[in-house]
Design a protein around this motif. Structure first.
Motif, PDB file in Angstrom:
ATOM      1  N   LEU A 106       0.842  -1.110   0.143  1.00  0.00           N
ATOM      2  CA  LEU A 106       0.162  -0.025  -0.117  1.00  0.00           C
ATOM      3  C   LEU A 106       0.933   1.127   0.157  1.00  0.00           C
ATOM      4  CD1 LEU A 106      -2.668  -1.102   2.437  1.00  0.00           C
ATOM      5  CD2 LEU A 106      -3.185  -0.964   0.136  1.00  0.00           C
ATOM      6  N   VAL A 107       2.157   1.193   0.462  1.00  0.00           N
ATOM      7  CA  VAL A 107       3.028   2.200   0.546  1.00  0.00           C
ATOM      8  C   VAL A 107       4.391   1.949  -0.157  1.00  0.00           C
ATOM      9  CG1 VAL A 107       2.075   3.367   2.530  1.00  0.00           C
ATOM     10  CG2 VAL A 107       3.772   1.546   2.638  1.00  0.00           C
ATOM     11  N   HIS A 108       4.577   0.727  -0.480  1.00  0.00           N
ATOM     12  CA  HIS A 108       5.871   0.343  -1.096  1.00  0.00           C
ATOM     13  C   HIS A 108       5.784  -0.295  -2.153  1.00  0.00           C
ATOM     14  CE1 HIS A 108       8.289   1.293   2.733  1.00  0.00           C
ATOM     15  NE2 HIS A 108       7.254   0.784   3.528  1.00  0.00           N
ATOM     16  N   LYS A 109       6.472  -0.042  -3.214  1.00  0.00           N
ATOM     17  CA  LYS A 109       6.343  -0.889  -4.407  1.00  0.00           C
ATOM     18  C   LYS A 109       7.168  -2.035  -4.438  1.00  0.00           C
ATOM     19  CE  LYS A 109       7.410  -0.303  -9.452  1.00  0.00           C
ATOM     20  NZ  LYS A 109       7.929   0.235 -10.624  1.00  0.00           N
ATOM     21  N   LYS A 110       6.665  -3.278  -4.383  1.00  0.00           N
ATOM     22  CA  LYS A 110       7.215  -4.450  -4.284  1.00  0.00           C
ATOM     23  C   LYS A 110       8.742  -4.528  -5.245  1.00  0.00           C
ATOM     24  CE  LYS A 110       6.821  -9.499  -3.904  1.00  0.00           C
ATOM     25  NZ  LYS A 110       5.821 -10.584  -4.002  1.00  0.00           N
ATOM     26  N   LYS A 111       9.966  -4.549  -4.434  1.00  0.00           N
ATOM     27  CA  LYS A 111      11.040  -4.572  -5.268  1.00  0.00           C
ATOM     28  C   LYS A 111      11.259  -5.899  -6.063  1.00  0.00           C
ATOM     29  CE  LYS A 111      13.717  -2.599  -1.391  1.00  0.00           C
ATOM     30  NZ  LYS A 111      14.022  -1.317  -2.264  1.00  0.00           N
ATOM     31  N   LYS A 112      11.828  -5.628  -7.427  1.00  0.00           N
ATOM     32  CA  LYS A 112      11.795  -6.788  -8.348  1.00  0.00           C
ATOM     33  C   LYS A 112      12.744  -7.667  -8.033  1.00  0.00           C
ATOM     34  CE  LYS A 112      12.543  -7.555 -13.308  1.00  0.00           C
ATOM     35  NZ  LYS A 112      13.111  -6.781 -14.558  1.00  0.00           N
ATOM     36  N   GLN A 113      12.633  -9.040  -7.937  1.00  0.00           N
ATOM     37  CA  GLN A 113      13.475 -10.173  -7.542  1.00  0.00           C
ATOM     38  C   GLN A 113      14.059 -10.687  -8.809  1.00  0.00           C
ATOM     39  OE1 GLN A 113      11.460 -12.970  -4.982  1.00  0.00           O
ATOM     40  NE2 GLN A 113      11.599 -11.431  -3.234  1.00  0.00           N
ATOM     41  N   ILE A 126      18.203  -5.084  -1.184  1.00  0.00           N
ATOM     42  CA  ILE A 126      16.946  -6.274  -1.256  1.00  0.00           C
ATOM     43  C   ILE A 126      17.177  -7.609  -0.686  1.00  0.00           C
ATOM     44  CG2 ILE A 126      16.534  -5.137  -3.424  1.00  0.00           C
ATOM     45  CD1 ILE A 126      17.777  -7.455  -4.936  1.00  0.00           C
ATOM     46  N   LEU A 127      18.147  -7.553   0.222  1.00  0.00           N
ATOM     47  CA  LEU A 127      18.451  -8.933   0.663  1.00  0.00           C
ATOM     48  C   LEU A 127      18.865  -8.801   2.277  1.00  0.00           C
ATOM     49  CD1 LEU A 127      19.909 -11.761  -1.427  1.00  0.00           C
ATOM     50  CD2 LEU A 127      20.745 -11.284   0.980  1.00  0.00           C
ATOM     51  N   GLN A 135      14.388 -10.464   0.237  1.00  0.00           N
ATOM     52  CA  GLN A 135      14.659 -11.634   0.484  1.00  0.00           C
ATOM     53  C   GLN A 135      15.322 -11.916   1.999  1.00  0.00           C
ATOM     54  OE1 GLN A 135      16.156 -14.345  -2.566  1.00  0.00           O
ATOM     55  NE2 GLN A 135      15.842 -12.869  -4.356  1.00  0.00           N
ATOM     56  N   VAL A 136      15.098 -12.970   2.660  1.00  0.00           N
ATOM     57  CA  VAL A 136      15.784 -13.176   3.656  1.00  0.00           C
ATOM     58  C   VAL A 136      16.477 -14.615   3.782  1.00  0.00           C
ATOM     59  CG1 VAL A 136      15.337 -13.391   6.347  1.00  0.00           C
ATOM     60  CG2 VAL A 136      13.876 -11.670   4.957  1.00  0.00           C
ATOM     61  N   TYR A 137      17.936 -14.389   3.928  1.00  0.00           N
ATOM     62  CA  TYR A 137      18.475 -15.717   4.068  1.00  0.00           C
ATOM     63  C   TYR A 137      19.014 -16.110   5.400  1.00  0.00           C
ATOM     64  CZ  TYR A 137      18.880 -15.220  -1.016  1.00  0.00           C
ATOM     65  OH  TYR A 137      18.539 -15.273  -2.560  1.00  0.00           O
ATOM     66  N   VAL A 138      18.881 -17.238   5.810  1.00  0.00           N
ATOM     67  CA  VAL A 138      19.594 -17.592   7.336  1.00  0.00           C
ATOM     68  C   VAL A 138      20.624 -18.321   7.196  1.00  0.00           C
ATOM     69  CG1 VAL A 138      18.699 -18.904   9.235  1.00  0.00           C
ATOM     70  CG2 VAL A 138      16.825 -17.698   8.076  1.00  0.00           C
ATOM     71  N   TRP A 139      21.683 -18.063   7.687  1.00  0.00           N
ATOM     72  CA  TRP A 139      22.827 -18.755   7.867  1.00  0.00           C
ATOM     73  C   TRP A 139      23.427 -18.983   9.154  1.00  0.00           C
ATOM     74  CZ3 TRP A 139      28.008 -16.639   9.110  1.00  0.00           C
ATOM     75  CH2 TRP A 139      27.942 -15.413   9.497  1.00  0.00           C
ATOM     76  N   GLY A 189      15.270 -18.461   1.998  1.00  0.00           N
ATOM     77  CA  GLY A 189      16.486 -19.423   1.694  1.00  0.00           C
ATOM     78  C   GLY A 189      17.285 -19.745   2.860  1.00  0.00           C
ATOM     79  N   VAL A 190      17.756 -20.862   2.947  1.00  0.00           N
ATOM     80  CA  VAL A 190      18.809 -21.307   4.012  1.00  0.00           C
ATOM     81  C   VAL A 190      20.195 -21.600   3.350  1.00  0.00           C
ATOM     82  CG1 VAL A 190      19.636 -23.325   5.417  1.00  0.00           C
ATOM     83  CG2 VAL A 190      17.111 -22.397   5.366  1.00  0.00           C
ATOM     84  N   MET A 191      21.459 -21.203   3.880  1.00  0.00           N
ATOM     85  CA  MET A 191      22.579 -21.287   3.715  1.00  0.00           C
ATOM     86  C   MET A 191      23.170 -22.259   4.350  1.00  0.00           C
ATOM     87  SD  MET A 191      25.650 -18.301   3.626  1.00  0.00           S
ATOM     88  CE  MET A 191      24.580 -17.162   2.603  1.00  0.00           C
ATOM     89  N   THR A 192      23.786 -23.421   3.893  1.00  0.00           N
ATOM     90  CA  THR A 192      24.170 -24.719   4.485  1.00  0.00           C
ATOM     91  C   THR A 192      25.521 -25.024   3.967  1.00  0.00           C
ATOM     92  OG1 THR A 192      23.608 -27.038   5.094  1.00  0.00           O
ATOM     93  CG2 THR A 192      23.145 -26.133   2.915  1.00  0.00           C
ATOM     94  N   ASP A 193      26.331 -25.693   4.966  1.00  0.00           N
ATOM     95  CA  ASP A 193      27.514 -26.271   4.511  1.00  0.00           C
ATOM     96  C   ASP A 193      27.439 -27.841   3.847  1.00  0.00           C
ATOM     97  OD1 ASP A 193      29.629 -24.530   5.472  1.00  0.00           O
ATOM     98  OD2 ASP A 193      29.200 -25.013   7.618  1.00  0.00           O
ATOM     99  N   TYR A 194      26.056 -28.405   4.150  1.00  0.00           N
ATOM    100  CA  TYR A 194      25.758 -29.679   3.625  1.00  0.00           C
ATOM    101  C   TYR A 194      24.605 -29.515   2.550  1.00  0.00           C
ATOM    102  CZ  TYR A 194      28.468 -31.242   7.668  1.00  0.00           C
ATOM    103  OH  TYR A 194      29.681 -31.357   8.190  1.00  0.00           O
ATOM    104  N   PRO A 195      25.015 -29.246   1.188  1.00  0.00           N
ATOM    105  CA  PRO A 195      23.955 -29.074   0.328  1.00  0.00           C
ATOM    106  C   PRO A 195      23.215 -30.535  -0.031  1.00  0.00           C
ATOM    107  CG  PRO A 195      26.182 -28.936  -0.566  1.00  0.00           C
ATOM    108  CD  PRO A 195      26.469 -28.835   0.952  1.00  0.00           C
ATOM    109  N   THR A 196      23.743 -31.748  -0.016  1.00  0.00           N
ATOM    110  CA  THR A 196      22.772 -32.753  -0.124  1.00  0.00           C
ATOM    111  C   THR A 196      21.917 -32.928   0.939  1.00  0.00           C
ATOM    112  OG1 THR A 196      24.944 -33.903  -1.070  1.00  0.00           O
ATOM    113  CG2 THR A 196      23.080 -35.283  -0.222  1.00  0.00           C
ATOM    114  N   LYS A 197      22.142 -32.767   2.241  1.00  0.00           N
ATOM    115  CA  LYS A 197      21.310 -32.779   3.454  1.00  0.00           C
ATOM    116  C   LYS A 197      20.101 -31.668   3.147  1.00  0.00           C
ATOM    117  CE  LYS A 197      23.140 -32.930   7.450  1.00  0.00           C
ATOM    118  NZ  LYS A 197      23.634 -32.850   8.749  1.00  0.00           N
ATOM    119  N   LEU A 198      20.545 -30.629   2.783  1.00  0.00           N
ATOM    120  CA  LEU A 198      19.430 -29.576   2.542  1.00  0.00           C
ATOM    121  C   LEU A 198      18.440 -29.784   1.376  1.00  0.00           C
ATOM    122  CD1 LEU A 198      17.902 -26.832   3.117  1.00  0.00           C
ATOM    123  CD2 LEU A 198      19.713 -25.649   1.888  1.00  0.00           C
TER     124      LEU A 198
END
Length: 317
Positions: free
Chosen positions: A28-35, A227-228, A277-281, A299-308
């Motif tokens: 209503l007050v912010h134009k959504k940022k283009k991702q 934007i992140l 965007q909100v990334y958790v590390w 999104g999630v940042m991980t050391d174990y890409p196979t597990k994620l």
């Protein structure tokens, strides 16, 4: 006095109601940022728990798994090459007590055969044949269509300028995120390439946004250029310490309180609705993956890409 109190309460009540409305409906007050891209699966240092960190083998493994983004770290050598390495001093990763900035690229030693996984207590990764410190341009050339999150590890104008030149050269303006936890570096990155490249908010600014603006009811009105956001789950970090029992009661309480106050789904949803965007590390356990996505993390940042990857295959948001 009574009419004044009524006026103040009415004004405050109206402000709070409006803030809650805008928190739920920010466009209503912010134009959504283009991702330009949206990333759920992010491989930290290429996946430091499955291959030696920041090596081409790690990056290839993560991309072959289908990661949405590679996260890596950059320094500059004495002869002006941008290399992918986390530490400025090579002692931890190579056993040689020397700074990258003091060596030519041809003089850089190989990684050790085994490296600790920084965000997983008492874990280490044994590498294969690839122990070479790569150039940033090698990553760009090998993975032309994969988004990359670049952590600029030094407050170095020449490094920032050189990275921006490489991004332009390989036409990666729409595939790059860069920045650092420190505000001074983030501000320099933003000034260097403010509109073309997505810039990560600094850690201090992220915490300030998550706490002050949210609880003062001003977050819905706050204009945000970045934007992140990259955040961490405070309680998760207790598990990463060498000896969590050494924390005092007050330290444990502060960590618990920060987790309760800052990790709010309503705020994560608000940022998402605004195109931020909100990334958790850095998360390496399934229970932490679930909590992050349940909170509304992009999104999630991980050391174990196979597990994620395996978690995401069965996770239903």
């Amino acid at each position: 006095p009574t009419s004044m109190a009524f006026y103040l309460l009415s004004t405050l009540g109206g402000y709070v109601v409006t803030s809650v409305l805008l928190l739920k409906c920010p466009t209503l007050v912010h134009k959504k940022k283009k991702q330009r891209f949206t990333c759920r699966h992010i491989s930290h240092r290429g996946g430091a728990g499955e291959n030696l960190e920041n090596t081409m083998a790690a990056f290839r493994h993560a991309v072959n798994l289908g990661t949405d983004m590679l996260e890596l770290d950059c320094h500059m050598t004495k002869d002006g090459h941008v290399v992918v390495s986390h530490d400025d001093n090579l002692r931890r990763s190579t056993g040689i007590n020397a700074k990258i900035a003091d060596l030519r690229y041809s003089e850089l030693p190989p990684y050790l055969c085994k490296l600790d996984v920084s965000f997983q207590r008492e874990c280490c990764c044994e590498g294969g044949d690839d122990k070479r410190i790569p150039l940033l341009q090698e990553v760009f050339e090998a993975f032309p269509n994969t988004p990359v999150n670049i952590d600029i590890k030094e407050n170095n104008d020449a490094l920032i300028r050189k990275v921006s030149e490489l991004i332009k050269q390989y036409k990666r303006e729409d595939l790059t995120v860069w920045g650092n936890a420190h505000k001074k570096i983030v501000d320099k990155c933003y000034r260097e390439f403010s509109k073309e490249i997505a810039t990560v908010s600094s850690f201090k600014k992220t915490i300030f946004f998550l706490s002050f603006f949210f609880y003062s009811q001003t977050a819905p009105y706050k204009q945000e250029k970045k934007i992140l956001f990259v955040v961490k789950l405070p309680n998760t970090w207790l598990k990463k310490l060498e000896d969590p029992q050494k924390l005092t009661r007050s330290q444990k309480f502060i960590t618990w309180l920060a987790d309760v106050l800052l990790m709010r789904k309503s705020l994560f949803d608000h940022l998402t609705a605004r195109g931020i965007q909100v990334y958790v590390w850095v998360l390496n356990d399934e229970e932490d993956f679930k909590r992050a996505f349940d909170l509304g993390a992009t999104g999630v940042m991980t050391d174990y890409p196979t597990k994620l990857k395996e978690f995401l295959a069965k996770y239903v948001p």
